[in-house]
Design a protein around this motif. Structure first.
Motif, PDB file in Angstrom:
ATOM      1  N   ALA A  65       0.802  -1.232   0.000  1.00  0.00           N
ATOM      2  CA  ALA A  65       0.000   0.000   0.000  1.00  0.00           C
ATOM      3  C   ALA A  65       0.837   1.286   0.000  1.00  0.00           C
ATOM      4  CB  ALA A  65      -0.947   0.001   1.200  1.00  0.00           C
ATOM      5  N   HIS A  66       2.174   1.145   0.075  1.00  0.00           N
ATOM      6  CA  HIS A  66       2.991   2.364  -0.009  1.00  0.00           C
ATOM      7  C   HIS A  66       4.417   2.026  -0.411  1.00  0.00           C
ATOM      8  CE1 HIS A  66       4.356   6.408   0.658  1.00  0.00           C
ATOM      9  NE2 HIS A  66       5.260   6.015   1.529  1.00  0.00           N
ATOM     10  N   CYS A  67       4.850   2.602  -1.521  1.00  0.00           N
ATOM     11  CA  CYS A  67       6.185   2.281  -2.034  1.00  0.00           C
ATOM     12  C   CYS A  67       6.724   3.456  -2.849  1.00  0.00           C
ATOM     13  CB  CYS A  67       6.087   1.031  -2.926  1.00  0.00           C
ATOM     14  SG  CYS A  67       7.684   0.342  -3.414  1.00  0.00           S
ATOM     15  N   HIS A  68       8.048   3.463  -2.993  1.00  0.00           N
ATOM     16  CA  HIS A  68       8.718   4.356  -3.947  1.00  0.00           C
ATOM     17  C   HIS A  68       9.637   3.445  -4.744  1.00  0.00           C
ATOM     18  CE1 HIS A  68       7.216   7.484  -1.269  1.00  0.00           C
ATOM     19  NE2 HIS A  68       7.795   6.855  -0.276  1.00  0.00           N
ATOM     20  N   ALA A  69       9.065   2.782  -5.733  1.00  0.00           N
ATOM     21  CA  ALA A  69       9.746   1.668  -6.406  1.00  0.00           C
ATOM     22  C   ALA A  69      11.142   2.021  -6.943  1.00  0.00           C
ATOM     23  CB  ALA A  69       8.856   1.119  -7.517  1.00  0.00           C
ATOM     24  N   THR A 214      -0.708  10.763  -0.043  1.00  0.00           N
ATOM     25  CA  THR A 214       0.323  11.596   0.571  1.00  0.00           C
ATOM     26  C   THR A 214       0.931  10.871   1.766  1.00  0.00           C
ATOM     27  OG1 THR A 214       0.794  13.844   1.358  1.00  0.00           O
ATOM     28  CG2 THR A 214      -1.176  12.789   2.252  1.00  0.00           C
ATOM     29  N   HIS A 215       2.053  11.395   2.260  1.00  0.00           N
ATOM     30  CA  HIS A 215       2.583  10.959   3.555  1.00  0.00           C
ATOM     31  C   HIS A 215       1.891  11.794   4.629  1.00  0.00           C
ATOM     32  CE1 HIS A 215       6.032   9.991   0.836  1.00  0.00           C
ATOM     33  NE2 HIS A 215       6.122   8.930   1.606  1.00  0.00           N
ATOM     34  N   LEU A 216       1.567  11.173   5.749  1.00  0.00           N
ATOM     35  CA  LEU A 216       0.850  11.934   6.775  1.00  0.00           C
ATOM     36  C   LEU A 216       1.258  11.497   8.179  1.00  0.00           C
ATOM     37  CD1 LEU A 216      -1.379  13.968   7.549  1.00  0.00           C
ATOM     38  CD2 LEU A 216      -3.020  12.083   7.407  1.00  0.00           C
ATOM     39  N   ALA A 252      -0.072   7.624   3.943  1.00  0.00           N
ATOM     40  CA  ALA A 252       0.966   6.690   4.369  1.00  0.00           C
ATOM     41  C   ALA A 252       1.466   7.065   5.755  1.00  0.00           C
ATOM     42  CB  ALA A 252       2.133   6.704   3.383  1.00  0.00           C
ATOM     43  N   HIS A 253       1.679   6.079   6.570  1.00  0.00           N
ATOM     44  CA  HIS A 253       2.265   6.141   7.915  1.00  0.00           C
ATOM     45  C   HIS A 253       1.236   6.366   9.021  1.00  0.00           C
ATOM     46  CE1 HIS A 253       6.097   5.613   6.120  1.00  0.00           C
ATOM     47  NE2 HIS A 253       6.061   6.769   5.465  1.00  0.00           N
ATOM     48  N   VAL A 254       0.728   7.613   9.174  1.00  0.00           N
ATOM     49  CA  VAL A 254      -0.237   7.942  10.237  1.00  0.00           C
ATOM     50  C   VAL A 254       0.215   7.345  11.577  1.00  0.00           C
ATOM     51  CG1 VAL A 254      -2.686   8.095  10.855  1.00  0.00           C
ATOM     52  CG2 VAL A 254      -2.038   7.900   8.457  1.00  0.00           C
ATOM     53  N   THR A 303       5.568  -1.275   2.275  1.00  0.00           N
ATOM     54  CA  THR A 303       7.005  -1.445   2.526  1.00  0.00           C
ATOM     55  C   THR A 303       7.700  -0.102   2.654  1.00  0.00           C
ATOM     56  OG1 THR A 303       7.425  -1.463   0.152  1.00  0.00           O
ATOM     57  CG2 THR A 303       7.132  -3.609   1.245  1.00  0.00           C
ATOM     58  N   ASP A 304       7.053   0.970   2.135  1.00  0.00           N
ATOM     59  CA  ASP A 304       7.723   2.238   1.903  1.00  0.00           C
ATOM     60  C   ASP A 304       8.854   2.001   0.903  1.00  0.00           C
ATOM     61  OD1 ASP A 304       8.168   4.932   2.022  1.00  0.00           O
ATOM     62  OD2 ASP A 304       8.547   5.040   4.171  1.00  0.00           O
ATOM     63  N   GLY A 305       9.658   3.013   0.628  1.00  0.00           N
ATOM     64  CA  GLY A 305      10.729   2.834  -0.350  1.00  0.00           C
ATOM     65  C   GLY A 305      11.828   1.933   0.196  1.00  0.00           C
TER      66      GLY A 305
HETATM   67 ZN   LIG Z   1       7.107   6.966   1.681  1.00  0.00          ZN
END
Ligand SMILES: [Zn+2]
Length: 439
Positions: A65-69, A214-216, A252-254, A303-305
């Motif tokens: 659900a969140h990545c920077h490939a 967005t990142h939050l 993302a994150h929260v 996973t995030d980046g």
């Molecule tokens: Zn990120």
């Protein structure tokens, strides 16, 4: 007998529709890009293409659900640093100097390979040159909700926010309606995008009918800064106050959200990407996952980046998410295996606004599924399938991956990613980045 294009036979099928449901010795019939039948109804089908899943688990493909490939190429660069130090002194300069369409292409290709090998079939991504990410995802047969990044300062694909907006428009024009790719608008974070530009991002998403991501509320620093700059508001309250939340919004994150913030997210139907490894590595904190789930928020796993993780392994995120919630709540019953698997599949799909298409094995949904072996020494014996999958299964146990009806990995062989030259290009980029950033 009816015929279908692909038949997966005799598996331990977890449709992820009812919690904990396992269909033993069951089949899944696929016609074209979609699931035609699951379980007893699928027994009426025959096919030229049969995959025998005897003794193996069959479940929906996992959702990242969140990545920077493309950031695979920054994997392992400058570890053990604070988020702002890491971003401002290493990642942003390396990106400014090195990121172009070619880097994005090769970094994305490496990420596609790693993610397919791990059983990921849908990815919510955000980066620069996202149309190039889209090209790589489409070629690899990987599904993506792909956010073209927007920030206020000059970045590799835009000298200004306005150029970024033009990029979003071009991206949407070229890719909207693609069977695998959903273009999205991705203002980076409330601390890198001004209030006016956050409002404009929302308007753009509404006008183009795109998801917004967005990142939050990632760090305490962000929370303190937002309070200083915006009349004491939390990052979540601030975004709500400017009308940022709306349909198909992903945060993302929260990590830094209190009960009032969680209620705001639930009210607005915002999906959340929980990224436990990234949050732990950057010492951001522990996201209130239990409270978010209790409030009815669709919480997926990200996973995030790869620069802040350092891998794209959803199985490790799954295990870590479970352990992290238990130890934080001091409650061993918190976030049980079945619920965590939902985060990796059905809830993740809802979080990235694709719950109507993927995330469960049901007739009519897109045929995104994985076949997982259960006979590794680290898995035996199998008393409870959900527990085995959530606690002991590794990315390397994923044998076969089907996305949109296409077999993209068969018995560990990824057939959809163009591998020629990939390792050499990765080594070349690593040499260049090492010289520039680490001196
Ligand atoms: Zn990120």
């Amino acid at each position: 007998m009816k015929s279908c294009d692909l038949l997966i036979r005799n598996g331990r099928v977890m449709p992820m529709v009812e919690p904990g449901q396992v269909l033993e010795g069951a089949s899944v019939a696929v016609v074209g890009q979609r699931i035609q039948a699951v379980g007893p109804e699928a027994e009426q089908y025959r096919s030229q293409n049969v995959i025998d899943a005897t003794g193996r688990a069959v479940l929906p493909g996992l959702v990242n659900a969140h990545c920077h490939a493309p950031m695979t190429l920054f994997r392992g660069l400058a570890n053990d640093r604070a988020l702002m130090d890491w971003l401002q002194n290493y990642i942003f300069p390396a990106e400014a100097a090195e990121v172009d369409q070619e880097l994005v292409r090769w970094g994305s290709r490496l990420a596609c390979l790693e993610m397919i090998q791990a059983g990921i079939t849908t990815v919510a991504d955000m980066y620069y040159f996202e149309s190039t990410v889209a090209e790589e995802f489409a070629a690899a047969g990987l599904r993506g909700v792909l956010g073209q990044a927007l920030v206020d300062f000059p970045v590799p694909d835009a000298r200004s926010f306005e150029e970024g907006v033009a990029n979003v428009r071009a991206f949407a024009r070229d890719w909207k309606g693609h069977h695998l790719i959903t273009p999205a608008v991705a203002p980076h974070a409330p601390y890198t995008v001004s209030e006016a530009h956050l409002r404009e991002s929302r308007r753009l998403a509404d006008e183009l009918e795109l998801p917004l991501m967005t990142h939050l509320a990632e760090t305490r620093t962000e929370t303190e800064q937002t309070a200083r700059d915006h009349q004491g508001l939390s990052p979540t309250a601030y975004l709500e106050s400017i009308g940022f939340f709306g349909p198909r919004t992903l945060a993302a994150h929260v990590v830094w959200a209190d009960e009032a913030d969680i209620a705001r997210l639930a009210r607005a139907g915002v999906g959340v990407a929980h990224c436990p490894h990234s949050n732990m590595k950057l010492a951001s904190g522990v996201a209130p996952v239990l409270a978010l789930l209790r409030a009815g928020v669709a919480v997926g796993l990200g996973t995030d980046g790869p620069a802040s993780n350092n891998d794209l392994d959803p199985w490790q995120e799954l295990q870590t998410a479970i352990f992290l919630q238990k130890v934080t709540a001091l409650d061993p019953t918190a976030l049980p295996a079945g619920q965590a698997l939902q985060m990796a599949t059905s809830l993740g799909a809802r979080a990235v606004s694709l719950g109507h298409e993927v995330g469960t094995l049901e007739a009519g949904k897109r045929a995104d599924l994985i076949i997982v072996s259960l006979d590794g020494a680290h898995q035996l014996p199998v008393y409870d399938l959900a527990s085995t999958l959530a606690y002991t299964t590794r990315a390397s146990d994923v044998r076969t991956v089907v996305i949109d009806g296409r077999v993209v990995m068969e018995e560990r062989q990824v057939v959809s990613v163009h591998l020629e030259g990939l390792l050499d290009r990765v080594a070349d980029y690593a040499d260049r980045i090492r010289k520039r950033v680490l001196h």
